[in-house]
Write a protein that holds these residues in place. Sequence first.
Motif, short mmCIF file in Angstrom:
data_model
loop_
_atom_site.label_atom_id
_atom_site.label_comp_id
_atom_site.label_asym_id
_atom_site.label_seq_id
_atom_site.Cartn_x
_atom_site.Cartn_y
_atom_site.Cartn_z
N VAL A 49 29.28 76.38 28.85
CA VAL A 49 30.55 77.05 28.62
C VAL A 49 30.43 78.56 28.87
N SER A 50 29.40 79.18 28.34
CA SER A 50 29.34 80.63 28.45
C SER A 50 28.65 81.11 29.73
N GLY A 51 27.68 80.39 30.24
CA GLY A 51 26.97 80.84 31.42
C GLY A 51 26.17 82.09 31.10
N TYR A 52 25.54 82.67 32.09
CA TYR A 52 24.75 83.88 31.87
C TYR A 52 24.93 84.90 32.98
N MET A 53 25.80 84.62 33.94
CA MET A 53 26.04 85.51 35.06
C MET A 53 27.52 85.88 35.13
N GLN A 54 27.79 87.01 35.74
CA GLN A 54 29.18 87.36 36.01
C GLN A 54 29.66 86.59 37.23
N VAL A 55 30.94 86.26 37.25
CA VAL A 55 31.50 85.51 38.36
C VAL A 55 31.50 86.33 39.65
N LYS A 56 31.65 87.63 39.52
CA LYS A 56 31.67 88.50 40.70
C LYS A 56 30.23 88.82 41.08
N CYS A 57 29.77 88.21 42.14
CA CYS A 57 28.39 88.38 42.61
C CYS A 57 28.39 88.96 44.01
N GLY A 58 29.19 89.97 44.22
CA GLY A 58 29.29 90.56 45.55
C GLY A 58 29.86 89.54 46.52
N ASN A 59 29.20 89.38 47.65
CA ASN A 59 29.66 88.45 48.68
C ASN A 59 28.99 87.08 48.61
N LEU A 60 28.34 86.77 47.50
CA LEU A 60 27.61 85.51 47.38
C LEU A 60 28.49 84.30 47.67
N TRP A 61 29.65 84.23 47.06
CA TRP A 61 30.51 83.05 47.21
C TRP A 61 30.99 82.91 48.65
N LEU A 62 31.40 84.02 49.26
CA LEU A 62 31.87 83.96 50.65
C LEU A 62 30.73 83.58 51.60
N ALA A 63 29.54 84.11 51.33
CA ALA A 63 28.39 83.79 52.17
C ALA A 63 28.02 82.31 52.05
N LEU A 64 28.08 81.78 50.85
CA LEU A 64 27.76 80.35 50.66
C LEU A 64 28.81 79.47 51.34
N LYS A 65 30.07 79.86 51.23
CA LYS A 65 31.12 79.09 51.91
C LYS A 65 30.92 79.12 53.42
N SER A 66 30.62 80.29 53.97
CA SER A 66 30.38 80.40 55.41
C SER A 66 29.18 79.57 55.83
N ALA A 67 28.13 79.62 55.01
CA ALA A 67 26.93 78.86 55.33
C ALA A 67 27.20 77.36 55.31
N LEU A 68 28.01 76.91 54.36
CA LEU A 68 28.33 75.48 54.29
C LEU A 68 29.18 75.04 55.49
N GLY A 69 30.10 75.89 55.87
CA GLY A 69 31.00 75.54 56.95
C GLY A 69 30.43 75.69 58.34
N GLY A 70 29.45 76.58 58.48
CA GLY A 70 28.96 76.87 59.82
C GLY A 70 27.51 76.53 60.10
N GLU A 71 26.80 76.07 59.10
CA GLU A 71 25.37 75.79 59.28
C GLU A 71 25.17 74.46 59.99
#
Length: 184
Positions: A49-71
């Motif tokens: 529920v609480s997690g230990y990281m902030q949701v805003k991780c720079g460009n991590l989410w966009l980079a992971l999405k790009s990697a999933l879609g284009g790898e």
Amino acid sequence: LNLTSVLAADVKMLGESDWKVRHQALVSLDNTLRSRRPLGMQDARDDAVSGYMQVKCGNLWLALKSALGGETNKNLVVQVLGVLSAAIEGVGSSINHKDSHLKSILPVVMALIGDNKKAVRDAVCRCLDACKPVLHTELMLKNLPLAMQVESPFGRQQALAWSATYLMHLSSTCREEDDKLDVS
């Protein structure tokens, strides 16, 4: 815990053309995300529920999405899904925040369950399992049909099996909540 600056170099390396560089970036991201887990938190689900990281991780989410879609390297796709799982577990339920990119990543993940490689399909299921304790039910149910529409019969079979376990989990969670509310 804000990991933006710690992850920035590795996130940038995900855009490199050399697969070895991308592989090393994924290994480093995974190690960083998993090593930052607080002591006493053996399994991320212990404190989902609480997690230990902030949701805003720079460009991590966009980079992971790009990697999933284009790898095109399926071994790296499996690694990306592992890093995504670690990030979701690290963020916890704040992944449902309105600024979260998971809404745009989840459809890409669901579509990957139709991949012809079993390793990719298994990694998708592990990633979805990481989402299970923290993701809003509405978002998950909204995206389940995407998994069922895949061309691959093995993908549809695996999507159906995962969906069945998810719905059973949802049902048992609802029953537990009802039991807590029963004050008779």
